[in-house]
Design an enzyme around this catalytic site. Structure first.
Site, short mmCIF file in Angstrom:
data_model
loop_
_atom_site.label_atom_id
_atom_site.label_comp_id
_atom_site.label_asym_id
_atom_site.label_seq_id
_atom_site.Cartn_x
_atom_site.Cartn_y
_atom_site.Cartn_z
N SER A 195 -11.06 5.73 -5.92
CA SER A 195 -12.25 5.51 -6.39
C SER A 195 -13.42 6.63 -6.02
O SER A 195 -14.40 6.50 -5.70
CB SER A 195 -12.74 4.34 -5.23
OG SER A 195 -12.23 4.63 -4.20
N GLY B 260 -4.84 5.13 2.66
CA GLY B 260 -4.98 4.01 3.57
C GLY B 260 -4.24 4.42 4.87
O GLY B 260 -3.69 5.78 4.93
N ASP C 254 0.74 -1.23 -0.35
CA ASP C 254 -0.04 -0.08 0.03
C ASP C 254 1.00 1.13 -0.23
O ASP C 254 1.80 1.36 0.66
CB ASP C 254 -0.96 0.07 1.29
CG ASP C 254 -2.11 0.69 1.17
OD1 ASP C 254 -1.90 2.08 0.98
OD2 ASP C 254 -3.26 0.41 1.28
N ASN C 255 0.58 2.17 -0.81
CA ASN C 255 1.19 3.68 -0.67
C ASN C 255 0.80 4.34 0.39
O ASN C 255 1.28 5.46 0.39
CB ASN C 255 1.44 4.01 -2.12
CG ASN C 255 -0.19 4.73 -2.74
OD1 ASN C 255 -0.99 4.48 -1.79
ND2 ASN C 255 -0.03 5.02 -3.79
N LEU C 256 -0.30 4.05 0.80
CA LEU C 256 -0.93 4.90 2.18
C LEU C 256 -1.36 6.30 1.52
O LEU C 256 -1.47 7.23 2.32
CB LEU C 256 0.04 5.15 3.40
CG LEU C 256 0.56 3.75 4.05
CD1 LEU C 256 1.48 4.15 5.07
CD2 LEU C 256 -0.65 2.97 4.52
N TYR D 35 -14.35 6.38 -13.51
CA TYR D 35 -13.88 5.75 -12.22
C TYR D 35 -14.35 4.15 -12.82
O TYR D 35 -13.83 3.21 -12.91
CB TYR D 35 -14.47 5.92 -11.09
CG TYR D 35 -14.66 4.84 -10.07
CD1 TYR D 35 -13.50 4.23 -9.56
CD2 TYR D 35 -16.00 4.40 -9.55
CE1 TYR D 35 -13.58 3.08 -8.64
CE2 TYR D 35 -15.94 3.30 -8.70
CZ TYR D 35 -14.69 2.71 -8.31
OH TYR D 35 -14.74 1.68 -7.25
N ARG E 76 -27.86 14.87 -8.28
CA ARG E 76 -26.30 14.67 -8.74
C ARG E 76 -26.31 14.01 -10.06
O ARG E 76 -26.85 12.88 -10.43
CB ARG E 76 -25.60 13.98 -7.72
CG ARG E 76 -24.12 14.39 -7.82
CD ARG E 76 -23.54 13.65 -6.35
NE ARG E 76 -23.95 12.27 -5.92
CZ ARG E 76 -23.52 11.60 -4.95
NH1 ARG E 76 -22.64 12.07 -4.22
NH2 ARG E 76 -24.06 10.37 -4.75
N ASP F 189 4.26 2.02 -4.31
CA ASP F 189 3.09 2.49 -5.06
C ASP F 189 3.04 1.37 -6.64
O ASP F 189 4.29 1.34 -7.17
CB ASP F 189 3.42 3.76 -5.89
CG ASP F 189 2.16 4.30 -6.58
OD1 ASP F 189 1.55 3.86 -7.51
OD2 ASP F 189 1.77 5.57 -6.00
N PHE G 250 -7.05 -4.76 -3.89
CA PHE G 250 -8.10 -3.60 -3.65
C PHE G 250 -7.54 -2.05 -4.10
O PHE G 250 -8.25 -1.30 -4.05
CB PHE G 250 -8.30 -3.63 -2.12
CG PHE G 250 -8.91 -4.82 -1.53
CD1 PHE G 250 -10.12 -4.91 -1.47
CD2 PHE G 250 -8.13 -6.03 -1.01
CE1 PHE G 250 -10.69 -6.01 -0.95
CE2 PHE G 250 -8.57 -6.78 -0.72
CZ PHE G 250 -9.84 -7.27 -0.50
N1 LIG Z 1 -15.89 1.46 -0.84
C1 LIG Z 1 -16.92 1.11 -1.73
O1 LIG Z 1 -18.21 1.47 -1.33
C2 LIG Z 1 -16.64 0.27 -3.09
C3 LIG Z 1 -17.44 0.16 -3.88
C4 LIG Z 1 -17.02 -0.72 -5.06
C5 LIG Z 1 -15.83 -0.96 -5.20
N2 LIG Z 1 -14.77 -0.33 -4.56
C6 LIG Z 1 -13.59 -0.91 -4.56
O2 LIG Z 1 -12.88 -1.44 -3.53
C7 LIG Z 1 -11.52 -1.22 -3.50
C8 LIG Z 1 -11.31 -0.66 -2.12
O3 LIG Z 1 -12.18 0.58 -1.73
P1 LIG Z 1 -12.00 1.22 -0.31
O4 LIG Z 1 -13.31 2.03 -0.32
O5 LIG Z 1 -11.32 0.29 0.56
O6 LIG Z 1 -10.88 2.49 -0.66
P2 LIG Z 1 -9.69 2.93 -0.04
O7 LIG Z 1 -9.38 4.28 -0.69
O8 LIG Z 1 -10.14 2.98 1.77
O9 LIG Z 1 -8.55 2.06 0.11
C9 LIG Z 1 -7.69 1.87 -1.16
C10 LIG Z 1 -6.22 1.60 -0.59
O10 LIG Z 1 -5.47 1.36 -1.90
C11 LIG Z 1 -4.38 2.17 -1.48
N3 LIG Z 1 -3.76 2.63 -3.06
C12 LIG Z 1 -4.55 3.44 -3.88
N4 LIG Z 1 -3.71 3.56 -5.00
C13 LIG Z 1 -2.48 2.82 -4.65
C14 LIG Z 1 -1.24 2.54 -5.46
N5 LIG Z 1 -1.28 2.91 -6.91
N6 LIG Z 1 -0.19 1.72 -5.06
C15 LIG Z 1 -0.49 1.09 -3.79
N7 LIG Z 1 -1.73 1.48 -3.07
C16 LIG Z 1 -2.49 2.20 -3.68
C17 LIG Z 1 -4.66 3.33 -0.73
O11 LIG Z 1 -3.59 3.67 -0.03
C18 LIG Z 1 -5.79 2.64 0.06
O12 LIG Z 1 -5.10 2.20 1.04
C19 LIG Z 1 -11.20 -0.23 -4.51
O13 LIG Z 1 -10.39 -0.64 -5.68
C20 LIG Z 1 -12.55 0.55 -4.91
O14 LIG Z 1 -12.61 0.93 -6.40
C21 LIG Z 1 -15.17 0.21 -3.26
#
Ligand SMILES: NC(=O)c1ccc[n+]([C@@H]2O[C@H](COP(=O)([O-])OP(=O)(O)OC[C@H]3O[C@@H](n4cnc5c(N)ncnc54)[C@H](O)[C@@H]3O)[C@@H](O)[C@H]2O)c1
Length: 327
Positions: free
Chosen positions: A76, A36, A31-33, A140, A281, A50, A72
């Site tokens: 998003s 996160g 994770d690149n945080l 997206y 929206r 990353d 993940f």
């Molecule tokens: N939350 C929702 O309702 C939802 C719905 C449908 C799909 N999703 C998908 O589920 C996944 C997780 O969603 P979430 O809500 O937990 O998002 P989030 O933003 O909480 O988690 C994404 C994580 O990915 C890391 N990240 C992002 N780009 C990166 C990169 N280039 N390199 C390394 N790390 C990277 C971030 O630091 C973060 O920890 C995503 O792929 C999102 O598209 C989420």
């Protein structure tokens, strides 16, 4: 299994890490945080890179003995994707192609990918199954659909296996593990309603109350994040059994309107949530509800937390913990 979880420090990723650990798997997080959190790592090793950094990605995956990857990591936010499309393609599509190539170079052949209901665009039926036409209406959703197509092509030309899990509205929290949702900015209804109630967020605006739904507000399928997590455990554990490529819609199959959700949040907090009605929206369909029959039949998955009250209560418990212990 020895597993790599990209985006494991984020909302859905951290709950899935928790479920994987409970199921006895050995988890490393990449994770690149960027969105996160360190507090979400749960004692797992972090590879703090990353996905766009191919040099380090290739080096970190080689020779580690990973047997599968749960992916993940992505950007998003629908609005942000509209304003920064190239960044979204680079992060979500480029990041995933880099990951797949690094996996192939390291002889890792199993991937579970976080996809989304946003690939469907405006629904032509109230209940959306896997065969529903895919016509995303935002960048997206486009990036996620392109990744699904890319993964399907890769599985057709090699031993690589991929499962795409398309979540509807992820919500709720795991109060035992002290995990929950913390996005900046937060665009999801439940945390925003709870913060409005607690006075720690902005006043709540409902985007339209003139939709053709039961009370005029948009209807969505809220699925508890721990249920999404259990689907990931099932998907990675059963991948050999199911063949090379699979897609599954994950939701409760129940629709709740924005007003239902606010009522559930009011019940959890014990106070009224002040809100105003704003205009619709752009790009919000009236109703989005999943048919998760295929996940039930093939993965043996069914959600355990179906009611919106339970989801809102767990999110409120988390919100209190976050405010008192982390913020
Ligand atoms: N939350 C929702 O309702 C939802 C719905 C449908 C799909 N999703 C998908 O589920 C996944 C997780 O969603 P979430 O809500 O937990 O998002 P989030 O933003 O909480 O988690 C994404 C994580 O990915 C890391 N990240 C992002 N780009 C990166 C990169 N280039 N390199 C390394 N790390 C990277 C971030 O630091 C973060 O920890 C995503 O792929 C999102 O598209 C989420």
């Amino acid at each position: 299994m020895k597993l790599l979880v990209t985006g494991g420090a984020g909302f859905v990723g951290s709950h899935s890490v928790n479920a994987l650990l409970q199921a006895g798997h050995d988890v490393t997080i990449l994770d690149n945080l960027s969105t996160g959190h360190r507090w979400a790592l749960q004692g797992c090793e972090l590879i703090p890179i990353d996905l766009r950094d191919t040099y380090h990605l290739n080096r970190k995956l080689k020779g580690r003995g990973f047997e599968g990857v749960l992916h993940f990591a992505a950007k998003s936010l629908v609005g942000e994707s509209k304003n920064q499309p190239a960044m979204y393609y680079q992060n979500n599509v480029g990041g995933t192609t880099n990951l797949v190539r690094a996996m192939q170079a390291a002889d890792i052949q199993k991937l579970v990918f976080s996809s989304t209901a946003a690939i469907f665009g405006n629904p032509i039926s109230d209940l959306i199954d896997e065969e529903h036409p895919k016509a995303p209406i935002n960048v997206y959703g486009q990036t996620k659909l392109v990744v699904e197509q890319m993964l399907q092509a890769v599985t057709q030309s090699s031993n690589f296996s991929a499962t795409c899990l398309r979540y509807f509205n992820a919500a709720g929290a795991n109060n035992t593990a002290n995990l929950g949702e913390w996005h900046e900015p937060e665009t999801h209804l439940i945390p925003n309603a709870l913060r409005a109630a607690a006075g720690t967020g902005n006043p709540l605006t409902l985007f339209g109350d003139d939709y053709p739904t039961v009370d005029g507000t948009c209807v969505r399928d809220y699925v508890h994040v721990d249920d999404l997590a259990s689907a990931h455990v099932a998907a990675i554990e059963q991948m050999d059994k199911r063949g090379a490529f699979g897609t599954y819609n994950l939701g409760n199959g129940n629709g709740y309107s924005v007003k239902d959700v606010i009522a559930a949040c009011e019940k959890a907090v014990g106070t009224e949530i002040p809100h105003t009605i704003g205009p619709r929206r752009e790009g919000d369909p009236a109703t989005l509800v999943a048919s998760a029959q295929k996940a039930h039949n093939e993965l043996g998955w069914s959600p355990k937390h179906e009611g919106i009250d339970e989801i809102a209560q767990s999110a409120w418990n988390w919100e209190c913990y976050r405010r008192d212990s982390l913020a």
